[in-house]
Design a protein around this motif. Structure first.
Motif, PDB file in Angstrom:
ATOM      1  N   GLU A   1     -12.906   1.704 -10.308  1.00 17.70           N
ATOM      2  CA  GLU A   1     -12.086   1.486  -9.269  1.00 17.70           C
ATOM      3  C   GLU A   1     -10.693   2.263  -9.201  1.00 17.70           C
ATOM      4  OE1 GLU A   1     -11.780  -2.798  -8.686  1.00 17.70           O
ATOM      5  OE2 GLU A   1     -13.771  -3.409  -9.694  1.00 17.70           O
ATOM      6  N   GLN A   2     -10.479   2.659  -7.979  1.00 23.06           N
ATOM      7  CA  GLN A   2      -9.261   3.435  -7.887  1.00 23.06           C
ATOM      8  C   GLN A   2      -7.969   2.536  -7.867  1.00 23.06           C
ATOM      9  OE1 GLN A   2      -9.054   6.903  -7.781  1.00 23.06           O
ATOM     10  NE2 GLN A   2     -10.932   6.636  -8.580  1.00 23.06           N
ATOM     11  N   VAL A   3      -8.095   1.321  -7.085  1.00 24.57           N
ATOM     12  CA  VAL A   3      -7.109   0.259  -7.252  1.00 24.57           C
ATOM     13  C   VAL A   3      -7.649  -1.031  -7.548  1.00 24.57           C
ATOM     14  CG1 VAL A   3      -5.479  -0.786  -5.888  1.00 24.57           C
ATOM     15  CG2 VAL A   3      -6.151   1.599  -5.118  1.00 24.57           C
ATOM     16  N   GLN A   4      -6.820  -1.594  -8.650  1.00 22.56           N
ATOM     17  CA  GLN A   4      -7.339  -2.880  -9.340  1.00 22.56           C
ATOM     18  C   GLN A   4      -6.241  -3.648  -9.339  1.00 22.56           C
ATOM     19  OE1 GLN A   4      -9.529  -2.069 -12.887  1.00 22.56           O
ATOM     20  NE2 GLN A   4     -10.030  -4.026 -13.228  1.00 22.56           N
ATOM     21  N   GLU A   5      -6.649  -5.070  -9.362  1.00 21.31           N
ATOM     22  CA  GLU A   5      -5.816  -6.054  -9.676  1.00 21.31           C
ATOM     23  C   GLU A   5      -5.976  -6.698 -10.927  1.00 21.31           C
ATOM     24  OE1 GLU A   5      -4.312  -9.289  -6.836  1.00 21.31           O
ATOM     25  OE2 GLU A   5      -5.848 -10.401  -7.904  1.00 21.31           O
TER      26      GLU A   5
ATOM     27  N   GLU B   1       6.724   0.478 -10.685  1.00 23.76           N
ATOM     28  CA  GLU B   1       6.717   0.430  -9.465  1.00 23.76           C
ATOM     29  C   GLU B   1       7.494   1.140  -8.633  1.00 23.76           C
ATOM     30  OE1 GLU B   1       6.187  -3.768  -6.975  1.00 23.76           O
ATOM     31  OE2 GLU B   1       7.621  -3.713  -8.625  1.00 23.76           O
ATOM     32  N   ALA B   2       8.357   1.673  -9.064  1.00 25.10           N
ATOM     33  CA  ALA B   2       9.187   2.424  -8.251  1.00 25.10           C
ATOM     34  C   ALA B   2       8.800   3.842  -8.166  1.00 25.10           C
ATOM     35  CB  ALA B   2      10.686   2.763  -8.798  1.00 25.10           C
ATOM     36  N   GLN B   3       7.992   4.097  -8.883  1.00 24.51           N
ATOM     37  CA  GLN B   3       7.161   5.564  -8.760  1.00 24.51           C
ATOM     38  C   GLN B   3       5.799   5.270  -8.269  1.00 24.51           C
ATOM     39  OE1 GLN B   3       6.669   7.472 -12.745  1.00 24.51           O
ATOM     40  NE2 GLN B   3       8.211   5.982 -13.574  1.00 24.51           N
ATOM     41  N   GLY B   4       5.614   4.064  -7.688  1.00 21.73           N
ATOM     42  CA  GLY B   4       4.493   3.910  -6.841  1.00 21.73           C
ATOM     43  C   GLY B   4       3.191   3.887  -7.567  1.00 21.73           C
ATOM     44  N   LEU B   5       3.267   3.656  -8.892  1.00 22.34           N
ATOM     45  CA  LEU B   5       1.962   3.456  -9.572  1.00 22.34           C
ATOM     46  C   LEU B   5       1.348   2.192  -9.727  1.00 22.34           C
ATOM     47  CD1 LEU B   5       3.544   5.544 -12.826  1.00 22.34           C
ATOM     48  CD2 LEU B   5       2.077   6.425 -10.760  1.00 22.34           C
ATOM     49  N   LEU B   6       2.250   1.192  -9.407  1.00 23.53           N
ATOM     50  CA  LEU B   6       1.707  -0.254  -9.317  1.00 23.53           C
ATOM     51  C   LEU B   6       2.464  -1.078  -8.473  1.00 23.53           C
ATOM     52  CD1 LEU B   6       3.957  -2.147 -11.146  1.00 23.53           C
ATOM     53  CD2 LEU B   6       2.601  -0.973 -13.125  1.00 23.53           C
ATOM     54  N   GLN B   7       1.796  -2.265  -8.285  1.00 22.04           N
ATOM     55  CA  GLN B   7       2.554  -3.366  -7.440  1.00 22.04           C
ATOM     56  C   GLN B   7       2.416  -4.840  -8.281  1.00 22.04           C
ATOM     57  OE1 GLN B   7      -0.069  -1.789  -5.167  1.00 22.04           O
ATOM     58  NE2 GLN B   7       1.238   0.014  -5.341  1.00 22.04           N
ATOM     59  N   ARG B   8       3.592  -5.344  -8.274  1.00 21.37           N
ATOM     60  CA  ARG B   8       3.739  -6.654  -8.963  1.00 21.37           C
ATOM     61  C   ARG B   8       3.493  -7.696  -8.048  1.00 21.37           C
ATOM     62  NH1 ARG B   8       9.537  -6.179 -11.953  1.00 21.37           N
ATOM     63  NH2 ARG B   8       9.858  -5.038 -10.268  1.00 21.37           N
ATOM     64  N   ARG B   9       2.510  -8.655  -8.346  1.00 24.61           N
ATOM     65  CA  ARG B   9       2.289  -9.810  -7.584  1.00 24.61           C
ATOM     66  C   ARG B   9       2.402 -11.099  -8.460  1.00 24.61           C
ATOM     67  NH1 ARG B   9      -3.314  -7.720  -4.208  1.00 24.61           N
ATOM     68  NH2 ARG B   9      -2.271  -6.064  -3.019  1.00 24.61           N
ATOM     69  N   ARG B  10       2.483 -12.270  -7.895  1.00 21.75           N
ATOM     70  CA  ARG B  10       2.506 -13.597  -8.640  1.00 21.75           C
ATOM     71  C   ARG B  10       1.155 -13.758  -9.450  1.00 21.75           C
ATOM     72  NH1 ARG B  10       5.684 -18.030  -8.632  1.00 21.75           N
ATOM     73  NH2 ARG B  10       4.598 -19.939  -9.408  1.00 21.75           N
ATOM     74  N   GLY B  11       1.339 -13.606 -10.843  1.00 26.34           N
ATOM     75  CA  GLY B  11       0.418 -13.813 -11.584  1.00 26.34           C
ATOM     76  C   GLY B  11      -0.661 -12.548 -11.684  1.00 26.34           C
TER      77      GLY B  11
ATOM     78  N   ILE C   1      -0.986  -7.984 -11.428  1.00 25.06           N
ATOM     79  CA  ILE C   1      -0.253  -6.517 -11.239  1.00 25.06           C
ATOM     80  C   ILE C   1      -1.634  -5.511 -10.652  1.00 25.06           C
ATOM     81  CG2 ILE C   1       0.451  -4.505 -12.487  1.00 25.06           C
ATOM     82  CD1 ILE C   1       1.406  -6.307 -14.725  1.00 25.06           C
ATOM     83  N   VAL C   2      -1.127  -5.013  -9.605  1.00 24.77           N
ATOM     84  CA  VAL C   2      -2.307  -4.181  -8.942  1.00 24.77           C
ATOM     85  C   VAL C   2      -1.692  -2.568  -9.282  1.00 24.77           C
ATOM     86  CG1 VAL C   2      -2.976  -3.288  -6.630  1.00 24.77           C
ATOM     87  CG2 VAL C   2      -2.467  -5.576  -6.976  1.00 24.77           C
ATOM     88  N   VAL C   3      -2.752  -2.038 -10.085  1.00 27.81           N
ATOM     89  CA  VAL C   3      -2.500  -0.502 -10.376  1.00 27.81           C
ATOM     90  C   VAL C   3      -3.237   0.504  -9.843  1.00 27.81           C
ATOM     91  CG1 VAL C   3      -1.959  -1.524 -12.923  1.00 27.81           C
ATOM     92  CG2 VAL C   3      -4.617  -0.805 -12.056  1.00 27.81           C
ATOM     93  N   HIS C   4      -2.773   1.637  -9.662  1.00 25.55           N
ATOM     94  CA  HIS C   4      -3.550   2.638  -9.078  1.00 25.55           C
ATOM     95  C   HIS C   4      -4.094   3.575 -10.355  1.00 25.55           C
ATOM     96  CE1 HIS C   4      -2.030   2.190  -5.136  1.00 25.55           C
ATOM     97  NE2 HIS C   4      -0.846   1.898  -5.670  1.00 25.55           N
ATOM     98  N   THR C   5      -5.334   3.334 -10.649  1.00 26.53           N
ATOM     99  CA  THR C   5      -5.956   3.583 -11.987  1.00 26.53           C
ATOM    100  C   THR C   5      -5.712   5.013 -12.523  1.00 26.53           C
ATOM    101  OG1 THR C   5      -7.712   2.009 -11.070  1.00 26.53           O
ATOM    102  CG2 THR C   5      -8.216   3.469 -13.241  1.00 26.53           C
ATOM    103  N   ASP C   6      -5.970   6.053 -11.643  1.00 24.79           N
ATOM    104  CA  ASP C   6      -5.802   7.366 -12.003  1.00 24.79           C
ATOM    105  C   ASP C   6      -4.307   7.610 -12.044  1.00 24.79           C
ATOM    106  OD1 ASP C   6      -8.588   7.701 -11.797  1.00 24.79           O
ATOM    107  OD2 ASP C   6      -8.506   8.722  -9.902  1.00 24.79           O
ATOM    108  N   GLN C   7      -3.391   7.205 -11.314  1.00 19.54           N
ATOM    109  CA  GLN C   7      -2.026   7.448 -11.526  1.00 19.54           C
ATOM    110  C   GLN C   7      -1.424   6.801 -12.589  1.00 19.54           C
ATOM    111  OE1 GLN C   7      -0.020   6.827  -7.748  1.00 19.54           O
ATOM    112  NE2 GLN C   7      -1.717   7.173  -6.586  1.00 19.54           N
ATOM    113  N   ILE C   8      -1.996   5.586 -12.936  1.00 13.70           N
ATOM    114  CA  ILE C   8      -1.169   4.919 -14.060  1.00 13.70           C
ATOM    115  C   ILE C   8      -1.604   5.545 -15.408  1.00 13.70           C
ATOM    116  CG2 ILE C   8      -2.981   3.178 -14.453  1.00 13.70           C
ATOM    117  CD1 ILE C   8       0.777   2.533 -14.594  1.00 13.70           C
ATOM    118  N   ALA C   9      -2.890   5.999 -15.501  1.00 17.76           N
ATOM    119  CA  ALA C   9      -3.476   6.683 -16.520  1.00 17.76           C
ATOM    120  C   ALA C   9      -2.665   7.987 -16.800  1.00 17.76           C
ATOM    121  CB  ALA C   9      -5.006   6.947 -16.507  1.00 17.76           C
TER     122      ALA C   9
END
Length: 263
Positions: free
Chosen positions: A182-186, A213-223, A225-233
């Motif tokens: 999955e490219q984007v995953q919670e 998050e400032a680099q656009g690699l993830l977004q924080r939500r309550r409970g 974390i949404v990650v952009h899989t390839d970018q965070i890797a």
């Protein structure tokens, strides 16, 4: 052969009929890398169960009654650090199973194992699992390979925790947990849980997540974390690459899974 009637008595009565009645498509990596006959034997022995949030699967000195081949969700491994206190020392997911004590011939757990993220598992009774280990050498061999993977994984993580910046370690942890399909995953996870998993203070984790998050690699939500899989890797240290080697079928024992210090 595993399909011979001699193995039928190892399975609890009625379990085989229930198992064959459902479609057998295991998500657990350990079972998925076994041959079809061994998969069928485990299918006959297992029952699908739900893993509830904060459910305790094992506790220190508690008798092990089942093993769990995790299909979805995550569980935390905890060690006692004092009266009423525990420290998170690892996380298990669909690449793993709960019940190492039984695989080593012990009947009681040395750790506390608690569900961190709800999911599903295939559960086998301790009695049946022990009989299968004694009767099927290939099952024991497969689990020994898995144990070596866990040893190599833990050694690499220990090395990583000493040598690499926290932001890279956070990226490595999130990329390891994330599904690469999955490219984007919670990822259902709180800052407190991530801090315990990495052995640092919550405030420190929040700061590292803010940088990512400032680099656009993830977004924080309550409970979560949404990650952009390839970018965070790509942001993770090279320990992620070493950890992923432990997922390969029948890895070469020794050099290829040895801990590696990278820059």
């Amino acid at each position: 052969m595993l399909g011979d009637p001699i193995f039928h008595h190892l399975v609890e009565p009625g379990r085989a009929t229930q198992a064959r009645a459902r479609r057998w498509s295991p998500k657990n990596v350990i079972i998925g890398q076994m041959g079809p006959e061994l998969q069928r034997v485990l299918c006959d022995a297992a029952e699908p169960v739900r893993l509830r949030s904060r459910q305790m699967l094992e506790d220190v000195a508690m008798e092990c009654r089942h093993v769990y081949f995790i299909e979805t969700g995550r569980v935390s491994l905890m060690a006692r650090s004092g009266p009423g206190k525990t420290v998170d020392i690892g996380v298990l997911d669909r690449r793993d199973f709960v019940g190492l004590s039984l695989a080593f011939g012990e009947t009681r757990s040395s750790l506390r194992v608690v569900v961190q993220e709800p999911g599903e598992a295939l559960r086998v009774s301790a009695e049946t699992f022990t009989k299968l280990l004694d009767a099927i050498p290939d099952l024991r061999r497969k689990l020994l390979v898995y144990m070596h993977r866990v040893y190599a994984r833990n050694a690499q993580i220990a090395l990583c925790n000493v040598h690499h910046p926290l932001a890279q370690r956070v990226a490595r942890w999130l990329a390891w947990v994330a599904d690469r399909d999955e490219q984007v995953q919670e990822i259902r996870l709180t800052h407190d849980q991530l801090a315990r998993n990495l052995g640092v203070r919550r405030a420190t984790i929040s700061e590292a997540l803010g940088q990512l998050e400032a680099q656009g690699l993830l977004q924080r939500r309550r409970g979560a974390i949404v990650v952009h899989t390839d970018q965070i890797a790509r942001e993770a240290c090279c320990c992620l690459r070493m950890l992923r080697r432990t997922e390969e079928p029948e890895p070469e024992v020794g050099r290829r899974l040895s801990p590696l210090l990278c820059s």
